[in-house]
Design an enzyme around this catalytic site. Sequence first.
Site, PDB file in Angstrom:
ATOM      1  N   ASP A  30      55.471  65.850  56.623  1.00  0.00           N
ATOM      2  CA  ASP A  30      55.407  64.048  55.816  1.00  0.00           C
ATOM      3  C   ASP A  30      56.605  63.846  56.977  1.00  0.00           C
ATOM      4  OD1 ASP A  30      55.296  61.933  53.645  1.00  0.00           O
ATOM      5  OD2 ASP A  30      57.165  61.099  54.723  1.00  0.00           O
ATOM      6  N   ASN A  87      49.804  58.196  45.665  1.00  0.00           N
ATOM      7  CA  ASN A  87      50.542  57.000  44.887  1.00  0.00           C
ATOM      8  C   ASN A  87      49.395  55.648  45.408  1.00  0.00           C
ATOM      9  OD1 ASN A  87      53.462  57.442  44.377  1.00  0.00           O
ATOM     10  ND2 ASN A  87      53.540  57.744  46.888  1.00  0.00           N
ATOM     11  N   GLY A  93      53.053  51.639  44.937  1.00  0.00           N
ATOM     12  CA  GLY A  93      53.769  53.316  45.712  1.00  0.00           C
ATOM     13  C   GLY A  93      53.454  53.239  46.778  1.00  0.00           C
ATOM     14  N   GLN A  94      51.720  52.663  47.450  1.00  0.00           N
ATOM     15  CA  GLN A  94      50.965  53.311  48.428  1.00  0.00           C
ATOM     16  C   GLN A  94      52.054  52.089  49.846  1.00  0.00           C
ATOM     17  OE1 GLN A  94      47.357  53.676  47.971  1.00  0.00           O
ATOM     18  NE2 GLN A  94      46.284  54.856  50.088  1.00  0.00           N
ATOM     19  N   HIS A 100      46.064  60.234  50.497  1.00  0.00           N
ATOM     20  CA  HIS A 100      46.711  61.834  50.852  1.00  0.00           C
ATOM     21  C   HIS A 100      46.847  61.685  49.399  1.00  0.00           C
ATOM     22  CE1 HIS A 100      49.386  58.455  51.918  1.00  0.00           C
ATOM     23  NE2 HIS A 100      49.804  58.934  50.900  1.00  0.00           N
TER      24      HIS A 100
HETATM   25  P1  5GP Z   1      52.655  56.564  50.154  1.00  0.00           P
HETATM   26  O1  5GP Z   1      53.566  55.502  50.461  1.00  0.00           O
HETATM   27  O2  5GP Z   1      52.263  56.423  51.330  1.00  0.00           O
HETATM   28  O3  5GP Z   1      52.414  57.344  49.028  1.00  0.00           O
HETATM   29  O4  5GP Z   1      52.853  57.955  51.679  1.00  0.00           O
HETATM   30  C1  5GP Z   1      53.152  57.388  53.738  1.00  0.00           C
HETATM   31  C2  5GP Z   1      53.284  58.618  53.690  1.00  0.00           C
HETATM   32  O5  5GP Z   1      53.509  59.225  54.905  1.00  0.00           O
HETATM   33  C3  5GP Z   1      55.607  58.560  53.093  1.00  0.00           C
HETATM   34  O6  5GP Z   1      55.978  59.701  52.955  1.00  0.00           O
HETATM   35  C4  5GP Z   1      55.351  58.536  55.041  1.00  0.00           C
HETATM   36  O7  5GP Z   1      57.035  59.094  55.229  1.00  0.00           O
HETATM   37  C5  5GP Z   1      54.784  59.014  55.299  1.00  0.00           C
HETATM   38  N1  5GP Z   1      54.869  58.339  56.726  1.00  0.00           N
HETATM   39  C6  5GP Z   1      54.294  57.657  57.787  1.00  0.00           C
HETATM   40  N2  5GP Z   1      53.688  57.636  58.547  1.00  0.00           N
HETATM   41  C7  5GP Z   1      54.028  58.922  58.914  1.00  0.00           C
HETATM   42  C8  5GP Z   1      53.738  59.794  60.673  1.00  0.00           C
HETATM   43  O8  5GP Z   1      53.353  58.807  61.110  1.00  0.00           O
HETATM   44  N3  5GP Z   1      54.089  60.767  60.718  1.00  0.00           N
HETATM   45  C9  5GP Z   1      53.575  61.463  59.542  1.00  0.00           C
HETATM   46  N4  5GP Z   1      53.751  62.741  59.324  1.00  0.00           N
HETATM   47  N5  5GP Z   1      54.003  61.140  57.642  1.00  0.00           N
HETATM   48  C10 5GP Z   1      53.957  59.139  57.855  1.00  0.00           C
END
Ligand code: 5GP
Length: 114
Positions: A30, A87, A93-94, A100
Amino acid sequence: MNDCIFCAIAAHEIPATFVREDDEVLAIRDVNPQAPVHVLILPREHIESVAELTPSQDGLWGRMLHVAQAIAEDEGIDETGFRLVVNTGKAGGQTVDHLHIHLLGGRQMTWPPG
Ligand code: 5GP
Ligand code: ZN
């Protein structure tokens, strides 16, 4: 074509630190880690969220969980413990609409989550 950032990472159009990668599943660190170990496990295929999963994807989902388990072992957090978070949707919170699993570990987790 779509403008999904994780699809772009899967296609190697945007850089990421890959932990694992095969035909079906990839794992990246992340970019904004919330724990010493924070890895994202995602399918290569664009599936929006758990809410979109179909029974035909049960095998893929199972593989994602096993990849998470294997990475927990590689990272040395399988015995101390770790947390898997998925999420789902806005209230869940997605923020990236490509399915993922967050693998978090290397510190004590707290409950309830925010
Ligand atoms: P969500 O909020 O959808 O559950 O998680 C998305 C995750 O993707 C977040 O923890 C965020 O830090 C990560 N993320 C967003 N953009 C990028 C990216 O460009 N590269 C990587 N490696 N992680 C990302
Ligand atoms: Zn995508």
